[in-house]
Design an enzyme around this catalytic site. Structure first.
Site, PDB file in Angstrom:
ATOM      1  N   TYR A 127     -18.977 -11.438 -92.935  1.00  0.00           N
ATOM      2  CA  TYR A 127     -19.195 -12.705 -93.708  1.00  0.00           C
ATOM      3  C   TYR A 127     -19.381 -14.102 -92.938  1.00  0.00           C
ATOM      4  CZ  TYR A 127     -17.980 -16.230 -97.031  1.00  0.00           C
ATOM      5  OH  TYR A 127     -17.761 -17.735 -97.839  1.00  0.00           O
TER       6      TYR A 127
ATOM      7  N   VAL B 208     -23.216 -21.189 -97.515  1.00  0.00           N
ATOM      8  CA  VAL B 208     -21.979 -20.343 -98.061  1.00  0.00           C
ATOM      9  C   VAL B 208     -22.492 -19.942 -99.389  1.00  0.00           C
ATOM     10  CG1 VAL B 208     -19.760 -21.000 -99.225  1.00  0.00           C
ATOM     11  CG2 VAL B 208     -20.304 -21.845 -96.895  1.00  0.00           C
TER      12      VAL B 208
ATOM     13  N   VAL C  50     -24.610 -16.650 -99.283  1.00  0.00           N
ATOM     14  CA  VAL C  50     -23.910 -15.479 -98.752  1.00  0.00           C
ATOM     15  C   VAL C  50     -22.782 -15.144-100.042  1.00  0.00           C
ATOM     16  CG1 VAL C  50     -22.119 -14.364 -97.224  1.00  0.00           C
ATOM     17  CG2 VAL C  50     -23.848 -15.760 -96.445  1.00  0.00           C
ATOM     18  N   GLU C  51     -22.261 -15.969-100.576  1.00  0.00           N
ATOM     19  CA  GLU C  51     -21.408 -16.032-101.753  1.00  0.00           C
ATOM     20  C   GLU C  51     -22.032 -15.304-103.079  1.00  0.00           C
ATOM     21  OE1 GLU C  51     -18.172 -15.695-102.089  1.00  0.00           O
ATOM     22  OE2 GLU C  51     -17.598 -16.959-100.108  1.00  0.00           O
ATOM     23  N   SER C  52     -22.948 -15.881-103.474  1.00  0.00           N
ATOM     24  CA  SER C  52     -23.511 -15.490-104.735  1.00  0.00           C
ATOM     25  C   SER C  52     -24.951 -15.226-104.845  1.00  0.00           C
ATOM     26  CB  SER C  52     -23.115 -16.608-105.790  1.00  0.00           C
ATOM     27  OG  SER C  52     -23.895 -17.777-105.489  1.00  0.00           O
TER      28      SER C  52
END
Length: 282
Positions: free
Chosen positions: A249, A159, A162-164
């Site tokens: 995502y 997570v 992918v997020e940051s």
């Protein structure tokens, strides 16, 4: 008449991008009855069907009425019976009355436009992901905190990646912040005072992810879709929303994590009960 046609075209263009059942239902009603636009029963039925697919009982009833009377669609009492039944199950009294007037047809197929989107296919046969952008200190922090929230570190890392991209100063165009990209509302919900503080951000993101996994019975696809688009969108579409960003995502995290199910905790709070007293180390 030309003005009404222009209004109708504008209405349909707006409807093409609409994802809200109430908006679709309102537009369908205007087209069905010619309220300020050129009457168009075919388009009204199409919009009613989109709203019915999202679970709107009034739209399910309206579409059932159109099938029962052959308005904008072919006459089909079986389909009408099914649609009135769906509306009745959600407390629509008119749907209950109308269904009682028709021959029972439990085997009738619903309109094709109400079929769910095909399930996402995740390619799980992939090599181990490269998390070289994660510093040893960050990896150690994830390994320490994730088990506290009953989250496997591998999912937490997927997570974050992918997020940051493991950047604790990351800010998105929607003002999502930090490692796990918490928007202000989610940060407040889980008592994160400083979203750029790695530990606070991780604790808030892990708490939210744990709650989503519990909500969706450990289904990683649905939980991560909700992390991206919000649980309201997942509930509304009864699955992964048809947003290109969200579907991409979910696929990315599925490839990184490599599992479709995650163990869930027995009792999970929806929000925090006390603020974090973690000194900022920015």
């Amino acid at each position: 008449m030309r003005f009404l046609a222009i209004v109708a075209a504008s209405l349909l263009a707006h409807a093409a991008g609409a994802q809200n059942a109430a908006t679709l239902y309102d537009q369908a009603q205007r087209l069905e009855h010619g309220e300020g636009v050129v009457r168009d029963l075919d388009q009204a039925a199409a919009l009613y069907c989109r709203a019915a697919r999202l679970g709107a009982p009034d739209a399910q009833y309206a579409l059932g009425w159109m099938y029962a009377n052959g308005r904008g669609v072919g006459h089909d009492d079986g389909v009408a019976w099914r649609l009135f039944g769906l509306a009745a199950e959600q407390g629509n009294a008119a749907g209950l009355r109308m269904q009682a007037l028709l021959p029972a047809a439990p085997g009738a197929a619903l309109p094709a436009c109400m079929a769910p989107d095909p399930a996402l296919e995740l390619d799980l046969a992939l090599p181990l992901p490269d998390y070289s952008a994660a510093t040893p200190r960050l990896r150690a922090l994830v390994d320490k905190l994730a088990p506290e929230y009953q989250i496997e570190p591998a999912l937490a890392l997927a997570v974050i990646a992918v997020e940051s991209g493991f950047r604790h100063t990351a800010v998105s165009p929607k003002d999502a912040r930090g490692l796990m990209q918490l928007i202000p509302a989610t940060a407040a919900r889980f008592c994160v005072l400083d979203a750029f503080n790695p530990e606070q951000n991780l604790r808030g993101g892990l708490a939210y992810l744990r709650w989503l996994l519990a909500r969706y019975s450990g289904d990683v696809t649905l939980a991560t879709a909700a992390y991206n688009a919000g649980e309201q969108a997942v509930d509304q579409y009864r699955g992964v929303p048809p947003y290109d960003e969200t579907r991409a995502y979910v696929r990315r995290i599925g490839k990184l994590y490599g599992k479709t199910l995650h163990p869930i905790a027995a009792a999970v709070p929806q929000r925090c009960v006390r603020q974090m007293a973690i000194r900022s180390r920015r």
